[in-house]
Each structure stands twice: as structure tokens, then as C-alpha cells.
Design an enzyme around this catalytic site. Structure first.
Site, PDB file in Angstrom:
ATOM      1  N   HIS A 115      10.421   0.952 -16.723  1.00 20.14           N
ATOM      2  CA  HIS A 115      11.113  -0.438 -17.689  1.00 20.14           C
ATOM      3  C   HIS A 115      12.188  -0.489 -17.165  1.00 20.14           C
ATOM      4  CE1 HIS A 115      12.923   2.178 -20.233  1.00 20.14           C
ATOM      5  NE2 HIS A 115      11.628   2.998 -20.464  1.00 20.14           N
ATOM      6  N   ASP A 401       8.812   6.731 -18.484  1.00 19.17           N
ATOM      7  CA  ASP A 401       9.291   7.793 -17.255  1.00 19.17           C
ATOM      8  C   ASP A 401       8.054   8.623 -17.747  1.00 19.17           C
ATOM      9  OD1 ASP A 401       9.959   8.166 -20.070  1.00 19.17           O
ATOM     10  OD2 ASP A 401      11.439   9.454 -19.665  1.00 19.17           O
TER      11      ASP A 401
END
Ligand SMILES: *[C@@H]1O[C@H](CO)[C@@H](O)[C@H](O)[C@H]1NC(C)=O
Ligand SMILES: *[C@@H]1O[C@H](CO)[C@@H](O)[C@H](O)[C@H]1NC(C)=O
Ligand SMILES: *[C@@H]1O[C@H](CO)[C@@H](O)[C@H](O)[C@H]1NC(C)=O
Ligand SMILES: *[C@@H]1O[C@H](CO)[C@@H](O)[C@H](O)[C@H]1NC(C)=O
Ligand SMILES: *[C@@H]1O[C@H](CO)[C@@H](O)[C@H](O)[C@H]1NC(C)=O
Ligand SMILES: *[C@@H]1O[C@H](CO)[C@@H](O)[C@H](O)[C@H]1NC(C)=O
Length: 515
Positions: A115, A401
Site C-alpha cells: 500500500h 510490507d
């Protein structure tokens, strides 16, 4: 002389044998050095690998400077490194997606994104939260030419098909004071840009026609608003004004995108060991402990509380948005006390040390192989399906992540930088043109040899990293292929990747009893 050869004296036999042995050892040494890639490739060799279209192999040279730290920057400056993590959309970027010999056909593109820029998940006690407005507006900076129509298009999202968990999530960030973890306008712009980069990269390869069918586009996301919104911005940049009625947005409940194959007891064991390593390294870092104590004193809170508030997350947001670090008023109206860049630099330095130690320890790689096998397996399956059906397909998986980092590690790209905001990993599958009659005759007239052959490319943040993966390291002048054969990737995913955990399959690696 001849009798010497037929019946050589003992002495000569032994010397001859030793000489032979030394020769073998030398040859083996050269082969293994090449295999391990310890002999540096000369620039000449890389130039010779440039195929007719030109350029795409050259990215291998450039990529060493960008997504991989250059050898001389073993100690990068933690603050400028942090700016790289922000990924501020203020300059144009080179993207090597879509580069291949001109007559190759692009059949499949599969993208995993992190994102975009988000509001912090943690807050520093006793300080004001950074003032950021998450409402989208073309009059704010950074903006994007597609932003206005993107906002309008998202209002029509009700016409799309949504997995039930996703239908109630707002499709654009929409709070004038950002909420915890909310995607910012910067994050939206980052992904409009990413999508548009790929749009341009693939347009000239006539990849998806404008009347694509619902089977050809796959979008999946976790149920966080920031991943859903990032995925939509990416898709809009790639296919502006896409037809909502053809789109289904699918939900992945696990951040590992492991679908129905998430059970793997050994994975948790490796992660636990990795976390212990990380903890030991952190508490042994005297400079870090001193810095936390100093910062806690400035704020007037216990060190433990500050550490638990993960201050680096919030400080990164300040840095990325050019907001000065938080201050607290001194009791008697004196000068304010502020958190400092040096303190931030110490925390980031320790994070970089941690990444280096993590690579050395190798536990994370073992975790990553088990964590990302299901996703890679699915990626490989999709490529094979497209190869069979011949119908081009595009997919985007909008993730975190903690998805992209293990994917890099599982691909053996351990040296690559930690995934920044709006990072992207792209898998492309290409088909070479069918062989000509003459080429087929030369290869012995085998009918099968007439078909085009299949190849994969892997890109990270626009850099071609295919030849940094263990399944496609260049092995020397003769047999270095211009592109990486799909079969190398398939056997890596289905067997070879498990060698890191001394196994040959996912089941074996996941359920083996500890020795
Ligand atoms: C973009 O912004 C970053 C700070 O986030 C800065 O370091 C960099 O110099 C800027 N680049 C350009 C081209 O303005
Ligand atoms: C944003 O929220 C406001 C009120 O909360 C609403 O009126 C507006 O339509 C929303 N905008 C979008 C694009 O969803
Ligand atoms: C946030 O930004 C929107 C769009 O620019 C604006 O309409 C709104 O007034 C802003 N809110 C605050 C509190 O600044
Ligand atoms: C950051 O903010 C300062 C003032 O606080 C300003 O002078 C500077 O130009 C800003 N930098 C960028 C890259 O926007
Ligand atoms: C991998 O893909 C195959 C289909 O080719 C499927 O049968 C298998 O369950 C998948 N395994 C994992 C662990 O994802
Ligand atoms: C690897 O696995 C094989 C068979 O399962 C076993 O015999 C061998 O000892 C293992 N090697 C290591 C280093 O664990």
C-alpha cells in the site's frame, strides 16, 4: 616412448595422475566460482546479452545501484535512506517493465504491491499527532492528472462485484483528520503513478485489449482500507475508466496471501526464532537504548512506554510529510523540547543493522520460503494456465510490507532494500515467436520445437531483478539465456526453493518433525 605409455614406470604414473587431478580441481574450481557468481561479470559480457530490442539487460547494471545498495554504501546514511522509503512522488522514474525483444508476446502480468503512504499506526505519547488531511483534492500536493476522474469513478464502485467483507470499506480515503493507518493522498498518487507506468509500459505490447473479459483481470486485497484503496488506485492508473461491471474485488484474509494453503506449523517456528534474534540484537545495542532513554526523558514518559509506542513509525510520517518532529512545552514556559533527527537516525541505523544481521542469520529466509510458497505456487499456476489457454491475464495483489518483504526473501533477493511505500514486484511471462521452417529443420524437424518458448521476468520497483534470483543467475557466456525460461521458475517454486529448509516440498518442510 610408446612403451612408457603402455607400461609407465611407477613414478611417472603418480606424477601424471597428480597432474590430472590438479587439472580437474582447477576446472572444478572455475566452474564452481562461476556457478556461485564470484567471478565478476565484465561489462562486455552484459553488453553481449543485450537482445535485439536493446536495453532491457542493461537494467541489470543499473539495478545494482538502486534497489540493491551499492557495495561502497554498506553504511548508507539512515536519514537519506528514510527519504527513499517515503517514495515521495516528486520526480519521474525509469520503469523497465515491458522490455523484451520486439517480437516476443506478453501473456501474463502479475503484480504484488505494498500500500502507499499511510498515517501512522502508532503515536508518540504526550505529543500532537501529525496534522494531515486525508481527504482527496486536486488542489492539494502531490496531485495527479488522473486524480479527479479517479475520485468520480470510485463513487460508482457499487457497480463492481465485491467479496462481502470488502463491500463496506470506503473506496477512497475520506477523513479530514487522517485516521490511524489511513492511506493519504500521497499514497493514492503513488499508486495512480505505478498503474500509469505499467499502462504505458504495456500499451505498446498490446497486452490487454480494451474489451478485456472478467476472466482476464484479477484483483485481490486484504481487508484493510489502505490496501483496498491502493489496489483500486493502481488498477485505475493501469486501466483508467475501467468497466466496474466486469470487476470482482477479492478478499485475502491472510497478509501472506496463502489462500487455502496457510497451514504450516514450521513457519511459525522459524518466525519465532527470527524474532528472538531480532530482540537480542536490539537489547544489545547500547546506543539505541541510550537514545530511547533520552527521548523518553524529553517527553516525560517511562522508556518502556516510549519503546512500546514504536516512535519510528510516527517520525517517518513526519519526515515523509515534511512536518517538523514533535515537541513538548517545557513546564515553565521556557523553550520547547523536541525530538531530534539524530535520535531518529540512531533508530533507523539500528533497523538497517537488523536487516544485515537478519540476512546473515538466515532464519528469515527459511520463514519466507514457507510463508510465500502458496502465493508463488499460485503465480506459477496462473502462468501455466495462461500458457495453455493463450488468453492474456493481469492480476494485482494489494498487500503489506509483511507480504512484500518475505516475497523478496523467498525469491532470494535478500540484498534488495526493504519495501518502501507503494513498492511493487512484477512477474511477467513472455512467449517467443514460433520458430521458422528453417530453424525447425535445423533442430531436427521436431514439431514441438515450432512453438514459441516461455520466459519470465521479475521486477522490483521498476528494476529488472530476474538475474539476481537463484533460479536465473547468469552462469557464463555460452548458456546465459537472453531471458529466463519459465521452467526455471516452475521448478524453483515446486521444488528447488525448499532446499533452503532442506526439503523438497511444502508439505515436507511444514510438517517435518524437528530433528
Ligand atoms: C523529492 O522529495 C524528497 C524529500 O521527500 C527530496 O529529498 C528530493 O530531493 C525531492 N526530489 C525532487 C526531484 O524534488
Ligand atoms: C466523503 O465523506 C463525506 C461525509 O463523510 C461524504 O459526504 C462524501 O460523499 C464522501 N466522499 C466520497 C468520495 O466518498
Ligand atoms: C481537508 O481537505 C479538504 C479537501 O481539500 C477540505 O475540503 C477540508 O476543508 C480540509 N479539512 C480540514 C480540517 O482542513
Ligand atoms: C519543508 O518545509 C519547509 C518549512 O517548514 C520548507 O521551507 C521546505 O521548502 C519544505 N520542503 C519541501 C520539500 O516541501
Ligand atoms: C500448488 O498448486 C497445485 C496446483 O498445481 C495445487 O494442487 C497445490 O495444492 C498447491 N500447493 C500449495 C502448497 O499451494
Ligand atoms: C536433510 O534431510 C535429509 C533427509 O530428510 C537428512 O538425511 C539430512 O540429515 C538433512 N540435512 C540437514 C543438514 O539437516
Amino acid at each position: 616412448m610408446e612403451s612408457d605409455v603402455d607400461q609407465p614406470p611407477k613414478m611417472l604414473t603418480r606424477n601424471y595422475f597428480l597432474l590430472l587431478l590438479m587439472g580437474c580441481v582447477l576446472v572444478l574450481a572455475i566452474i564452481s566460482l562461476q556457478f556461485l557468481n564470484l567471478i565478476p561479470l565484465t561489462p562486455l559480457e552484459e553488453e553481449q546479452q543485450v537482445p535485439p530490442d536493446g536495453g532491457f539487460q542493461v537494467s541489470l547494471i543499473k539495478s545494482r545501484k538502486r534497489v540493491f545498495p551499492a557495495p561502497h554504501d554498506l553504511k548508507p546514511d539512515p536519514v537519506s535512506e528514510a527519504y527513499g522509503y517515503c517514495n515521495t512522488p516528486n520526480h519521474t522514474e525509469q520503469a523497465w517493465e515491458g522490455h523484451s525483444p520486439a517480437d516476443y508476446k506478453l501473456l501474463s502480468v502479475q503484480v504484488m504491491i505494498r500500500h502507499g503512504d499511510r498515517y501512522p499506526l502508532y503515536f508518540i505519547p504526550k505529543t500532537k499527532r501529525p496534522a494531515i488531511n486525508c481527504t482527496l483534492s486536486t488542489s492539494k500536493s502531490p496531485s495527479h492528472p488522473l486524480l479527479k476522474t479517479f475520485i468520480g469513478h470510485m463513487r460508482q464502485g457499487g457497480r463492481g462485484h465485491w467479496d462481502s467483507t470488502l463491500s463496506s470499506i470506503p473506496r477512497v480515503p475520506n477523513h479530514s483528520a487522517c485516521e490511524t493507518g489511513e492511506l493519504t493522498q500521497t499514497g493514492v498518487v503513488q499508486h495512480l503513478r505505478n498503474g500509469q507506468l505499467l499502462h504505458h509500459a504495456y500499451k505498446r505490447r498490446s497486452f490487454l485489449s480494451s474489451d478485456w473479459s472478467p476472466r482476464q483481470v484479477w484483483v485481490e486485497t486484504t481487508s484493510k482500507a489502505r490496501t483496498l484503496q491502493s489496489g483500486l488506485a493502481f488498477l485505475y492508473g493501469f486501466l483508467p475508466q475501467f468497466d466496474w461491471s466486469k470487476l470482482t474485488v477479492r478478499h485475502q484474509w491472510s497478509t501472506l496471501f496463502c489462500g487455502s494453503e496457510c497451514d504450516c506449523p514450521a513457519r511459525g517456528k522459524y518466525l519465532e526464532e527470527e524474532q528472538k534474534r531480532q530482540y537480542r540484537l536490539r537489547v544489545s545495542d547500547a546506543e539505541l537504548e541510550k537514545t530511547y532513554a533520552q527521548m523518553a526523558k524529553t517527553l516525560g514518559v517511562p522508556t518502556r512506554q516510549l519503546r512500546a509506542a514504536n516512535p519510528v513509525d510516527s517520525l517517518l510520517c513526519h519526515l515523509c510529510h515534511n512536518i517538523s518532529f514533535p515537541c513538548v512545552a517545557a513546564g515553565d514556559g521556557g523553550p520547547k523540547d523536541c525530538l531530534k533527527t539524530d535520535q531518529f537516525a540512531v533508530i533507523r541505523r539500528q533497523q538497517l543493522d537488523d536487516e544485515a544481521d537478519r540476512r546473515k542469520a538466515g532464519l528469515y529466509r527459511k520463514y519466507a520460503v514457507l510463508a510465500m510458497h502458496p502465493y508463488l505456487n499460485q503465480t506459477a499456476n496462473r502462468m501455466e494456465r495462461v500458457a495453455r489457454d493463450g488468453e492474456a491475464a493481469f492480476s494485482v495483489s494489494s498487500a503489506h510490507d509483511v507480504t512484500v518483504a518475505p516475497l523478496l526473501s523467498a525469491l532470494g533477493l535478500e540484498e534488495a532494500r526493504f519495501p518502501r511505500f507503494a513498492a511493487r514486484i512484477v512477474f511477467e511471462m513472455w512467449k517467443s515467436p514460433p520458430a521458422t521452417q528453417k530453424q525447425v529443420r535445423k533442430r531436427g524437424g521436431n514439431a514441438k520445437a515450432k512453438d514459441g518458448q516461455l520466459f519470465v521476468r521479475v521486477l522490483y520497483d521498476g528494476e529488472d531483478v530476474t538475474f539476481h534470483t537463484p533460479f536465473c543467475r547468469p552462469r557464463g557466456r555460452q548458456n546465459a539465456p537472453p531471458l529466463c525460461p519459465l521452467n526455471n521458475f516452475l521448478s524453483f517454486v515446486r521444488r528447488d526453493m525448499f532446499s533452503v529448509v532442506n526439503a523438497t516440498s511444502y508439505k515436507e518442510a511444514c510438517y517435518r518433525r524437528p530433528a
